[in-house]
Design a protein around this motif. Structure first.
Motif, PDB file in Angstrom:
ATOM      1  N   GLU A 168       0.833  -1.219   0.000  1.00  0.00           N
ATOM      2  CA  GLU A 168       0.000   0.000   0.000  1.00  0.00           C
ATOM      3  C   GLU A 168       0.868   1.270   0.000  1.00  0.00           C
ATOM      4  O   GLU A 168       0.396   2.342  -0.375  1.00  0.00           O
ATOM      5  N   GLU A 169       2.115   1.157   0.447  1.00  0.00           N
ATOM      6  CA  GLU A 169       3.019   2.319   0.383  1.00  0.00           C
ATOM      7  C   GLU A 169       3.610   2.448  -1.020  1.00  0.00           C
ATOM      8  O   GLU A 169       3.841   3.548  -1.523  1.00  0.00           O
ATOM      9  N   VAL A 170       3.871   1.302  -1.639  1.00  0.00           N
ATOM     10  CA  VAL A 170       4.530   1.292  -2.945  1.00  0.00           C
ATOM     11  C   VAL A 170       3.565   1.757  -4.053  1.00  0.00           C
ATOM     12  O   VAL A 170       3.955   2.508  -4.951  1.00  0.00           O
ATOM     13  N   ALA A 171       2.297   1.321  -3.952  1.00  0.00           N
ATOM     14  CA  ALA A 171       1.359   1.535  -5.068  1.00  0.00           C
ATOM     15  C   ALA A 171       1.162   3.015  -5.449  1.00  0.00           C
ATOM     16  O   ALA A 171       1.249   3.344  -6.647  1.00  0.00           O
ATOM     17  N   PRO A 172       0.914   3.929  -4.489  1.00  0.00           N
ATOM     18  CA  PRO A 172       0.713   5.320  -4.926  1.00  0.00           C
ATOM     19  C   PRO A 172       1.972   5.924  -5.551  1.00  0.00           C
ATOM     20  O   PRO A 172       1.884   6.696  -6.514  1.00  0.00           O
ATOM     21  N   ILE A 173       3.136   5.515  -5.045  1.00  0.00           N
ATOM     22  CA  ILE A 173       4.401   6.017  -5.623  1.00  0.00           C
ATOM     23  C   ILE A 173       4.514   5.511  -7.067  1.00  0.00           C
ATOM     24  O   ILE A 173       4.889   6.237  -7.984  1.00  0.00           O
ATOM     25  N   ALA A 174       4.148   4.227  -7.242  1.00  0.00           N
ATOM     26  CA  ALA A 174       4.230   3.623  -8.577  1.00  0.00           C
ATOM     27  C   ALA A 174       3.301   4.336  -9.559  1.00  0.00           C
ATOM     28  O   ALA A 174       3.708   4.699 -10.670  1.00  0.00           O
ATOM     29  N   VAL A 175       2.068   4.556  -9.134  1.00  0.00           N
ATOM     30  CA  VAL A 175       1.078   5.144 -10.056  1.00  0.00           C
ATOM     31  C   VAL A 175       1.390   6.620 -10.326  1.00  0.00           C
ATOM     32  O   VAL A 175       1.291   7.079 -11.474  1.00  0.00           O
ATOM     33  N   ASN A 176       1.820   7.348  -9.303  1.00  0.00           N
ATOM     34  CA  ASN A 176       2.210   8.752  -9.542  1.00  0.00           C
ATOM     35  C   ASN A 176       3.374   8.818 -10.530  1.00  0.00           C
ATOM     36  O   ASN A 176       3.368   9.626 -11.459  1.00  0.00           O
ATOM     37  N   GLY A 177       4.361   7.962 -10.321  1.00  0.00           N
ATOM     38  CA  GLY A 177       5.527   7.943 -11.211  1.00  0.00           C
ATOM     39  C   GLY A 177       5.118   7.583 -12.630  1.00  0.00           C
ATOM     40  O   GLY A 177       5.528   8.215 -13.603  1.00  0.00           O
ATOM     41  N   LEU A 178       4.275   6.559 -12.739  1.00  0.00           N
ATOM     42  CA  LEU A 178       3.815   6.091 -14.051  1.00  0.00           C
ATOM     43  C   LEU A 178       3.106   7.203 -14.820  1.00  0.00           C
ATOM     44  O   LEU A 178       3.435   7.495 -15.972  1.00  0.00           O
ATOM     45  N   LEU A 179       2.134   7.836 -14.140  1.00  0.00           N
ATOM     46  CA  LEU A 179       1.317   8.838 -14.840  1.00  0.00           C
ATOM     47  C   LEU A 179       2.091  10.126 -15.118  1.00  0.00           C
ATOM     48  O   LEU A 179       1.674  10.935 -15.954  1.00  0.00           O
ATOM     49  N   SER A 180       3.226  10.309 -14.430  1.00  0.00           N
ATOM     50  CA  SER A 180       4.025  11.498 -14.749  1.00  0.00           C
ATOM     51  C   SER A 180       5.159  11.140 -15.719  1.00  0.00           C
ATOM     52  O   SER A 180       6.038  11.947 -15.984  1.00  0.00           O
ATOM     53  N   GLY A 181       5.139   9.910 -16.205  1.00  0.00           N
ATOM     54  CA  GLY A 181       6.098   9.517 -17.252  1.00  0.00           C
ATOM     55  C   GLY A 181       7.508   9.260 -16.747  1.00  0.00           C
ATOM     56  O   GLY A 181       8.462   9.295 -17.518  1.00  0.00           O
ATOM     57  N   LYS A 182       7.636   8.978 -15.433  1.00  0.00           N
ATOM     58  CA  LYS A 182       8.971   8.704 -14.884  1.00  0.00           C
ATOM     59  C   LYS A 182       9.492   7.382 -15.441  1.00  0.00           C
ATOM     60  O   LYS A 182       8.756   6.397 -15.482  1.00  0.00           O
ATOM     61  N   LYS A 183      10.741   7.356 -15.841  1.00  0.00           N
ATOM     62  CA  LYS A 183      11.268   6.135 -16.478  1.00  0.00           C
ATOM     63  C   LYS A 183      11.578   5.043 -15.452  1.00  0.00           C
ATOM     64  O   LYS A 183      11.274   3.874 -15.657  1.00  0.00           O
ATOM     65  N   VAL A 184      12.260   5.440 -14.373  1.00  0.00           N
ATOM     66  CA  VAL A 184      12.648   4.464 -13.344  1.00  0.00           C
ATOM     67  C   VAL A 184      12.074   4.935 -12.012  1.00  0.00           C
ATOM     68  O   VAL A 184      12.372   6.043 -11.562  1.00  0.00           O
ATOM     69  N   ILE A 185      11.242   4.093 -11.409  1.00  0.00           N
ATOM     70  CA  ILE A 185      10.579   4.482 -10.156  1.00  0.00           C
ATOM     71  C   ILE A 185      11.145   3.618  -9.026  1.00  0.00           C
ATOM     72  O   ILE A 185      10.979   2.396  -9.014  1.00  0.00           O
ATOM     73  N   VAL A 186      11.830   4.265  -8.092  1.00  0.00           N
ATOM     74  CA  VAL A 186      12.402   3.543  -6.943  1.00  0.00           C
ATOM     75  C   VAL A 186      11.701   4.052  -5.684  1.00  0.00           C
ATOM     76  O   VAL A 186      11.924   5.184  -5.257  1.00  0.00           O
ATOM     77  N   PRO A 187      10.821   3.233  -5.095  1.00  0.00           N
ATOM     78  CA  PRO A 187      10.117   3.703  -3.902  1.00  0.00           C
ATOM     79  C   PRO A 187      11.002   3.607  -2.651  1.00  0.00           C
ATOM     80  O   PRO A 187      11.723   2.624  -2.487  1.00  0.00           O
ATOM     81  N   GLY A 188      10.939   4.620  -1.803  1.00  0.00           N
ATOM     82  CA  GLY A 188      11.646   4.568  -0.519  1.00  0.00           C
ATOM     83  C   GLY A 188      13.001   5.262  -0.553  1.00  0.00           C
ATOM     84  O   GLY A 188      13.812   5.020  -1.438  1.00  0.00           O
ATOM     85  N   LYS A 189      13.223   6.113   0.488  1.00  0.00           N
ATOM     86  CA  LYS A 189      14.466   6.908   0.532  1.00  0.00           C
ATOM     87  C   LYS A 189      15.694   6.017   0.696  1.00  0.00           C
ATOM     88  O   LYS A 189      16.725   6.225   0.065  1.00  0.00           O
ATOM     89  N   ILE A 190      15.574   4.999   1.562  1.00  0.00           N
ATOM     90  CA  ILE A 190      16.728   4.122   1.817  1.00  0.00           C
ATOM     91  C   ILE A 190      17.112   3.387   0.534  1.00  0.00           C
ATOM     92  O   ILE A 190      18.285   3.218   0.218  1.00  0.00           O
TER      93      ILE A 190
END
Ligand code: NAP
Length: 273
Positions: free
Chosen positions: A209-231
């Protein structure tokens, strides 16, 4: 109604992404194994988000699975806007300890199925002004992890394919992203392994549930590589700085720390651990 197709959307990260997309008003085409998880997820999405859900029970590793999905999308006249190639799996152990059959299924699901779905569904996606493909990679797309040799190689494939295809498709309206999560707890076994590995593991682990919104935001903004989490981002930054030999020793230590006791006690591999 615009639809998102999510493979393996009945559990884990795929399910969380399907929920996130349903929450943003997309109809969902769920392609997953035929079992109660698929039924429950479909029912939950309809009840919670009031969006149409198409249940498509399928073993994606079957030879014609991707083609059948494409034929269904076309014959049903589905306006497909998003393709999420999520279904995939990995196994950790010494290379020789896992059967070739398992490797064939792993490479088939993680790579062949993704390629075939992109191939068959690109013409459908291109009918939109803007459309999106999200492929599931992993932190291991960048980290060649010993004792997960085939899984990590399959996720390197996803990275190279996604970057290359995405660049090829510039100007077509279809953007391609790769999601590269670190460890995500998707089942009880995962939770147990995280607990066994203590604070260090808990530091990097995320929930679907933490990963999904980051994934979808990245996807819809056309980000090429989406890495969730600061660490995780920090680890990948450090990865660029470390010399290869040092990195591989470190990765082997990390990989082995997650192995089951039986593998470590196996005489054949004693001098490797
Ligand atoms: N979890 C992690 O730590 C992690 C980290 C990085 C990347 N990833 C990647 O993220 C993706 C999802 O992982 P996850 O942990 O969420 O997996 P998961 O919890 O095991 O869920 C996988 C989903 O794929 C479905 N599936 C499996 N084999 C299938 C087949 N042959 N045909 C159709 N559907 C199939 C499963 O259906 P059933 O439930 O019915 O089996 C389930 O819905 C994978 O590509 C994985 O490599 C995971």
């Amino acid at each position: 109604m615009e639809y998102a197709l999510v493979t393996g959307g009945s559990q884990g990260i795929g399910r969380a992404i399907a929920r996130e997309l349903a929450g943003r008003g997309y109809g969902i085409f769920l392609a997953a194994l035929d079992n109660s998880f698929l039924d429950e997820t479909a029912a939950e999405l309809i009840a919670t988000f009031k969006v149409p859900v198409i249940k498509f029970p399928v073993d994606l590793t079957h030879e014609k699975a991707a083609l059948t999905i494409k034929e269904t999308v076309e014959s049903e006249g589905i306006c497909l806007k998003i393709l999420v190639n999520n279904a995939g799996f990995g196994r950790g152990d010494f290379f020789e300890n896992i059967s070739l059959e398992t490797y064939h299924i792993m490479m088939g699901l993680n790579n062949r199925v993704m390629v075939e779905l992109c191939y068959h569904l690109l013409p459908v996606l291109k009918k939109n002004k803007a459309a999106y493909i999200l492929n599931l990679g992993s932190m291991e797309s960048f980290l060649p992890m010993p004792v997960k040799a085939i899984y990590t190689a399959s996720k390197h494939f996803v990275l190279a394919f996604s970057l290359a295809l995405g660049t090829e498709l510039i100007g077509t309206g279809v953007s391609v992203s790769i999601l590269c999560p670190g460890p995500v707890v998707t089942n009880e076994d995962g939770m147990r392994r995280i607990k066994n590995n203590g604070a260090r593991a808990r530091l990097v682990v995320m929930m679907p549930e933490e990963v999904a919104p980051i994934a979808v935001n990245g996807l819809l903004s056309g980000k090429k590589v989406i890495v969730p989490g600061k660490i995780n981002k920090l680890i990948l930054f450090m990865n660029k700085l470390l010399p290869l030999s040092m990195k591989m020793v470190l990765l082997k230590k990390i990989g082995i720390s997650f192995l089951p006791k039986e593998s470590l006690e196996d005489e054949r591999f004693k001098n490797q651990a």
